[in-house]
Motif scaffolding. Sequence first.
Motif, PDB file in Angstrom:
ATOM      1  N   LEU A 115       0.835  -1.204   0.000  1.00  0.00           N
ATOM      2  CA  LEU A 115       0.000   0.000   0.000  1.00  0.00           C
ATOM      3  C   LEU A 115       0.871   1.255   0.000  1.00  0.00           C
ATOM      4  N   LEU A 116       1.879   1.290   0.877  1.00  0.00           N
ATOM      5  CA  LEU A 116       2.734   2.470   1.003  1.00  0.00           C
ATOM      6  C   LEU A 116       3.577   2.694  -0.245  1.00  0.00           C
ATOM      7  N   PHE A 117       4.199   1.619  -0.749  1.00  0.00           N
ATOM      8  CA  PHE A 117       5.087   1.766  -1.908  1.00  0.00           C
ATOM      9  C   PHE A 117       4.302   2.002  -3.195  1.00  0.00           C
ATOM     10  N   THR A 118       3.067   1.508  -3.267  1.00  0.00           N
ATOM     11  CA  THR A 118       2.226   1.806  -4.437  1.00  0.00           C
ATOM     12  C   THR A 118       1.963   3.304  -4.513  1.00  0.00           C
ATOM     13  N   LYS A 119       1.692   3.912  -3.364  1.00  0.00           N
ATOM     14  CA  LYS A 119       1.438   5.358  -3.330  1.00  0.00           C
ATOM     15  C   LYS A 119       2.702   6.124  -3.713  1.00  0.00           C
ATOM     16  N   LEU A 120       3.861   5.646  -3.239  1.00  0.00           N
ATOM     17  CA  LEU A 120       5.128   6.291  -3.608  1.00  0.00           C
ATOM     18  C   LEU A 120       5.351   6.205  -5.110  1.00  0.00           C
ATOM     19  N   LEU A 121       5.111   5.041  -5.681  1.00  0.00           N
ATOM     20  CA  LEU A 121       5.317   4.814  -7.110  1.00  0.00           C
ATOM     21  C   LEU A 121       4.387   5.693  -7.950  1.00  0.00           C
ATOM     22  N   LEU A 122       3.148   5.827  -7.501  1.00  0.00           N
ATOM     23  CA  LEU A 122       2.160   6.582  -8.274  1.00  0.00           C
ATOM     24  C   LEU A 122       2.331   8.091  -8.117  1.00  0.00           C
ATOM     25  N   LYS A 123       2.809   8.530  -6.950  1.00  0.00           N
ATOM     26  CA  LYS A 123       2.955   9.963  -6.718  1.00  0.00           C
ATOM     27  C   LYS A 123       4.227  10.513  -7.373  1.00  0.00           C
ATOM     28  N   LEU A 124       5.307   9.719  -7.373  1.00  0.00           N
ATOM     29  CA  LEU A 124       6.557  10.157  -8.005  1.00  0.00           C
ATOM     30  C   LEU A 124       6.590   9.666  -9.447  1.00  0.00           C
ATOM     31  N   GLU A 125       6.035  10.463 -10.348  1.00  0.00           N
ATOM     32  CA  GLU A 125       5.964  10.052 -11.755  1.00  0.00           C
ATOM     33  C   GLU A 125       7.304  10.207 -12.456  1.00  0.00           C
ATOM     34  N   LYS A 127      10.859   9.339 -13.102  1.00  0.00           N
ATOM     35  CA  LYS A 127      11.628   8.118 -12.830  1.00  0.00           C
ATOM     36  C   LYS A 127      12.931   8.422 -12.094  1.00  0.00           C
ATOM     37  N   ILE A 128      13.586   9.526 -12.417  1.00  0.00           N
ATOM     38  CA  ILE A 128      14.847   9.865 -11.752  1.00  0.00           C
ATOM     39  C   ILE A 128      14.605  10.107 -10.266  1.00  0.00           C
ATOM     40  N   ALA A 129      13.550  10.891  -9.954  1.00  0.00           N
ATOM     41  CA  ALA A 129      13.225  11.172  -8.560  1.00  0.00           C
ATOM     42  C   ALA A 129      12.853   9.888  -7.821  1.00  0.00           C
ATOM     43  N   LEU A 130      12.101   9.011  -8.497  1.00  0.00           N
ATOM     44  CA  LEU A 130      11.689   7.740  -7.888  1.00  0.00           C
ATOM     45  C   LEU A 130      12.908   6.863  -7.601  1.00  0.00           C
ATOM     46  N   SER A 131      13.846   6.809  -8.541  1.00  0.00           N
ATOM     47  CA  SER A 131      15.054   5.989  -8.375  1.00  0.00           C
ATOM     48  C   SER A 131      15.905   6.485  -7.211  1.00  0.00           C
ATOM     49  N   ILE A 132      16.081   7.815  -7.146  1.00  0.00           N
ATOM     50  CA  ILE A 132      16.855   8.391  -6.045  1.00  0.00           C
ATOM     51  C   ILE A 132      16.145   8.145  -4.716  1.00  0.00           C
ATOM     52  N   ALA A 133      14.806   8.227  -4.725  1.00  0.00           N
ATOM     53  CA  ALA A 133      14.035   7.970  -3.505  1.00  0.00           C
ATOM     54  C   ALA A 133      14.210   6.534  -3.035  1.00  0.00           C
ATOM     55  N   PHE A 134      14.194   5.580  -3.975  1.00  0.00           N
ATOM     56  CA  PHE A 134      14.394   4.166  -3.626  1.00  0.00           C
ATOM     57  C   PHE A 134      15.794   3.950  -3.051  1.00  0.00           C
ATOM     58  N   ALA A 135      16.812   4.522  -3.706  1.00  0.00           N
ATOM     59  CA  ALA A 135      18.194   4.339  -3.244  1.00  0.00           C
ATOM     60  C   ALA A 135      18.408   4.986  -1.878  1.00  0.00           C
ATOM     61  N   ALA A 136      17.917   6.229  -1.728  1.00  0.00           N
ATOM     62  CA  ALA A 136      18.134   6.960  -0.474  1.00  0.00           C
ATOM     63  C   ALA A 136      17.377   6.329   0.689  1.00  0.00           C
ATOM     64  N   SER A 137      16.122   5.907   0.441  1.00  0.00           N
ATOM     65  CA  SER A 137      15.343   5.295   1.529  1.00  0.00           C
ATOM     66  C   SER A 137      15.940   3.943   1.928  1.00  0.00           C
ATOM     67  N   SER A 138      16.444   3.182   0.955  1.00  0.00           N
ATOM     68  CA  SER A 138      17.106   1.908   1.270  1.00  0.00           C
ATOM     69  C   SER A 138      18.375   2.154   2.093  1.00  0.00           C
ATOM     70  N   ALA A 139      19.110   3.219   1.741  1.00  0.00           N
ATOM     71  CA  ALA A 139      20.326   3.559   2.488  1.00  0.00           C
ATOM     72  C   ALA A 139      19.990   3.934   3.927  1.00  0.00           C
ATOM     73  N   LEU A 140      18.961   4.754   4.094  1.00  0.00           N
ATOM     74  CA  LEU A 140      18.562   5.188   5.441  1.00  0.00           C
ATOM     75  C   LEU A 140      18.128   4.001   6.294  1.00  0.00           C
ATOM     76  N   PRO A 276       2.521   3.293 -19.480  1.00  0.00           N
ATOM     77  CA  PRO A 276       1.269   3.939 -19.070  1.00  0.00           C
ATOM     78  C   PRO A 276       0.184   2.940 -18.677  1.00  0.00           C
ATOM     79  N   VAL A 277       0.085   1.809 -19.400  1.00  0.00           N
ATOM     80  CA  VAL A 277      -0.954   0.826 -19.093  1.00  0.00           C
ATOM     81  C   VAL A 277      -0.737   0.213 -17.708  1.00  0.00           C
ATOM     82  N   VAL A 278       0.527   0.049 -17.323  1.00  0.00           N
ATOM     83  CA  VAL A 278       0.826  -0.499 -15.992  1.00  0.00           C
ATOM     84  C   VAL A 278       0.487   0.523 -14.919  1.00  0.00           C
ATOM     85  N   ARG A 279       0.818   1.787 -15.177  1.00  0.00           N
ATOM     86  CA  ARG A 279       0.458   2.832 -14.212  1.00  0.00           C
ATOM     87  C   ARG A 279      -1.051   2.889 -14.016  1.00  0.00           C
ATOM     88  N   THR A 280      -1.785   2.735 -15.107  1.00  0.00           N
ATOM     89  CA  THR A 280      -3.249   2.742 -15.013  1.00  0.00           C
ATOM     90  C   THR A 280      -3.747   1.578 -14.155  1.00  0.00           C
TER      91      THR A 280
END
Length: 527
Positions: A115-125, A127-140, A276-280
């Motif tokens: 539920l939480l990561f789906t919202k993160l994926l959908l809100k951060l459209e 890809k660069i910001a999403l990738s950095i968010a994944f790397a930084a949150s994993s590091a933290l 786009p079809v997957v995002r939908t």
Amino acid sequence: MQMSISKALASNFLGKAPNWYKQAIVAFLVLNPILFIINPYVAGWALVLEFIFTLAMALKCYPLQPGGLLLIEALFIGMTTPEHMKHEIVVNIEVVLLLVFMVAGIYFMKGLLLLLFTKLLLKLENKIALSIAFAASSALLSAFLDALTVVAVIITVGLGFYSIYHKVASGKDFHSDHDHSHDEGVPHPNRQDLEDFRAFLRNLMMHAGIGTALGGVMTMVGEPQNLIIAEKAGWDFVEFFIRMSPITIPVFFAGLATTFVVEKFKLFTYGAQLPPVVRTILTDYDRHTQENLTTQDKARLAVQGLIIVWLVVGLAGHLAAVGLIGLSIIVLATSMSGIIDEHSIGEAFEEALPFTALLCVFFGVVAVIIDQGLFSPVINWVLTFEGKTQLVMFYLANGLLSMVSDNVFVGSVYITEVTAALNNGTITRDQFDMLAVAINTGTNLPSVATPNGQAAFLFLLTSAIAPLLRLSYGTMVYMALPYTVVLTLAGLAATYFGLYDLTSWLYDMNLIEHHSGAVSDVAPAAH
């Protein structure tokens, strides 16, 4: 026509693995005893390289069977002993408990995590910001928890995303039973979207995996060898972080900069976009989930949220061994969610137990490395250097050996040797503290080059999601390459140009203090 017994045995041996692969394993089994008679040292290295080969071919055949056969033979011919293998497993019982219980515990938390990561994926459209968010949150998370636990969470989330799309693409609704390991049900017009989605998830998995290394190197709880080094040196949580910071802070930002560059310029297969079809479909799934949440579902998610708080507090505060905290999560999550039948509980262990068995085989290989003294020449050689050159050589030697072996084992062996050198009066205490920093960063950073270098990467390679995403050993090595180069060189530069001066400044600012005297021996361990 009836098959002969010999053909039946040959066909059954390693099942559906290619014939060339079966022949290679048989050749290894024939060659090793001969090599051991001629030169045990060469035979030891041959076994290590053969084991790495089984890891590299993990998508052809799970490494447990071929690797286990090679180890059983090694035990019989005397490369090591069952007692030594058992000792390595006992020394690393916390890692075994972690895999058995924590990974299963995360399985029962997947509702909230998805539920939480789906919202993160959908809100951060972006890809660069999403990738950095994944790397930084994993590091933290890895800095305060444990890299394997974080990777288990990421795998659970990635598997959830994949199964949702695969199910819908196969013409089923969200709640239908579905086998997402076969693509036959996915119509051909949807196949390209499926491949694009696989590429997208591969990117996120690798960014998150690298993130665990960026965060794991910073603190004494990030990786098992960090704890061993901290115990040897007598450092607490804060002192460990401060002493590592001249290297780990620049490397962290260099890692995130690498994430930006490979995504921006679509290098090394990065830059794959979410179709786009997957995002939908994921948006529809999120809306469907929200609309159909019952009071019981909300209560279940609320309890899972509280359990995550307990997970973070328990791990960050070292209230118990990681595996025991995982066991408590299983008990709490199942009892508060109404999961009380044995079969439903058993499903949670299907992912972790094969890898746990494989890791125990790896401990046997580590026992061979120790008994045959495979790393001794390198260790003795780097101890002949002095000053900054010695720091650099320790960093590089730890890094190179971690790529082919295991970073925890390498770090443990080196810190034990350096401890002996200190206690013998060969080096000073200040020199010991500097070498401990070089050993820790050397084992944690260059080891991202291969899955066998870090247990978290090996877990990802042998997990259920790897074959679904076509994430092979070679693919992981290739995708990790830009990070390997940048992290290794950034760490090397920081070690040579900044470590001495910044450590002196930290002393002057009274942020750390000089230690004196010998340090106690701590038994070496391996992942």
